[in-house]
Design an enzyme around this catalytic site. Sequence first.
Site, PDB file in Angstrom:
ATOM      1  N   GLU A 169      33.000  41.376  36.488  1.00  0.00           N
ATOM      2  CA  GLU A 169      33.175  41.807  37.875  1.00  0.00           C
ATOM      3  C   GLU A 169      31.880  42.510  38.254  1.00  0.00           C
ATOM      4  OE1 GLU A 169      35.962  44.733  40.618  1.00  0.00           O
ATOM      5  OE2 GLU A 169      35.378  45.324  38.605  1.00  0.00           O
TER       6      GLU A 169
ATOM      7  N   ASP B  18      34.774  45.049  33.435  1.00  0.00           N
ATOM      8  CA  ASP B  18      34.993  45.702  34.717  1.00  0.00           C
ATOM      9  C   ASP B  18      33.693  46.287  35.273  1.00  0.00           C
ATOM     10  OD1 ASP B  18      36.821  47.058  36.739  1.00  0.00           O
ATOM     11  OD2 ASP B  18      35.869  48.818  35.822  1.00  0.00           O
TER      12      ASP B  18
END
Length: 590
Positions: free
Chosen positions: A293, A258
Amino acid sequence: MDFSFGPVLSPDAALFRLWAPLHEEIMLVIDGEPPRRMERSADGWHRLRVDGAGAGTRYRFRLPDGLDVPDPASRHQPEDVHGPSEVIDLAAYDWTSTAWTGRPWEEVVLYELHIGTFTQEGTFRAAIDKLDGLKEVGVTAIQIMPISDFPGGYNWGYDGVLPYAADNSYGRPEDLMALVDAAHQRGICVFLDVVYNHFGPDGNYLPLYAPLFTENHKTPWGNGINYDGDNSKPVRDFVIENAVSWITEFRIDGLRLDAVHAIKDNNGEHLLVELARRVRESAGNRHVHLVVENEDNDSDLLTRNADGSVPLYTAQWNDDIHHVLHIAATGETFGYYADYAEDRPEKTARALAEGFVFQGEHMPYRGEARGKPSACLPPTAFISFIQNHDQIGNRALGDRMIVSQPLEAIKAVAAVYLLAPQIPMLFMGEEWGAREPFPYFCDFNEELNEKVRKGRREELSRLPGFDAEDLMDPTAKDTFSSGTLDWSQRETPEGRALLDFYRALLTLRRERIAPLLKGVGGGSGRFDAKGETLSVTWTLAGNRRLTLAANLSDTPASLASPDENGAVLYALGTLEGSQLSPWSVRWTLA
């Protein structure tokens, strides 16, 4: 691998360990027994071997001020993040899919899901019952939103505080292993979303006894994690060994990291580089894939070796592809979509052909330049989607496109991303047109809940609906419950019809397109746009040319750059002369 953190089991004892350099004395508290002082070494580690302790033993560590804290490397928290940790023997699980070595990346069709809302029960075990349906439609990999233990009864997962422990509301560690095992039996990979850029606001006791944070780096969540300052090596090992643990002990096939742009590290070998290296070393001959990401669209993380192999990260979630396809299907140009609205067909074609739309250009919404060149990368370095947890959940109502947009528009953009050479990712329920929202939700104490309510309004104030008085309360249980999939809708005529549509496209992808993706390098795509139409051609394995021609609008439009030599693989809508009907998608292979 020998892990640094957590208990070490032997046949008749357990060795307990805690890195607490800020204290000279730490007590081990085992349920039902008097506290024991641990032995401290000069490097800040506290250790104690306890005869008779083993799987099932519940324990905590007592700090000098009398506060009892869980093990930061706990594998199970039966009473949530503030309660005792439980010793788990991860080696005791009896795996059945012992021959599984994973799937090559070009075969992957991802399916993002949230364990708590994927089924009515919201557990790992309940998810097993849905795997056959996913396999039937063509899914080859599930990607589970973060499961690290978080406070309260429900959460998106990005507020985890104990990264080694799956949240107890989802089940025990052996239940997660059973889900992975069952997926592998069906030929389905399991990916896990992990968060190494911050810890949640409630239940993170690490800073009380170890230098977890540093003032040298700032993140949206406060001070950055100490990956490069004094005493940073154990902090680095803590998260890297966590990644290795998921791969080796739980046999996870891939990780999605993330918001890696928020991981700050000025060491010689960046944390992201060391993590990728050590995870790949631990995987042996298995197919293990690492996904990022990255708001910065830093293509350097996605570089390939001369032979096409992946040294660091396999792919990145590509928001650019989402944004242009979302605008096409919805016409929405507010907020961050505004930067993609002008010349949208050309931007769509560029995203499909080269990866990023913005490769160093200025973006008005961000107020700065974004991205690095990406045309040098293979198309499989990018993951494409038309929905995900963020893009749905960061809407005021958490509403999916199908609630407000015509089905023909949704089918057109789906026919683009499901057959393109990028790696496609569905969001749970998308394949049958699920209409349940997926709003943001969390469950803290009332003080933190109020901060979340206020923070959401402020953070997303530039998006429509966040100034409404009746805005969904992200901390309410009803908000969480509203996102639970209603699987009975899968069997309605409308649900079955859309399932057939997705199944047909994914079957075509598996049989005709995926075999041509292996070994494809950078610079394989070229694009053109004319009015509302776009054309993209990729040169794939065996010098095969895959061409997309599309009119992603509600009016007829003239075709851009037709490929007259290709055999039609798939057609949605009609082509008469050079005119494409509204919402037309035409795939050819030459």
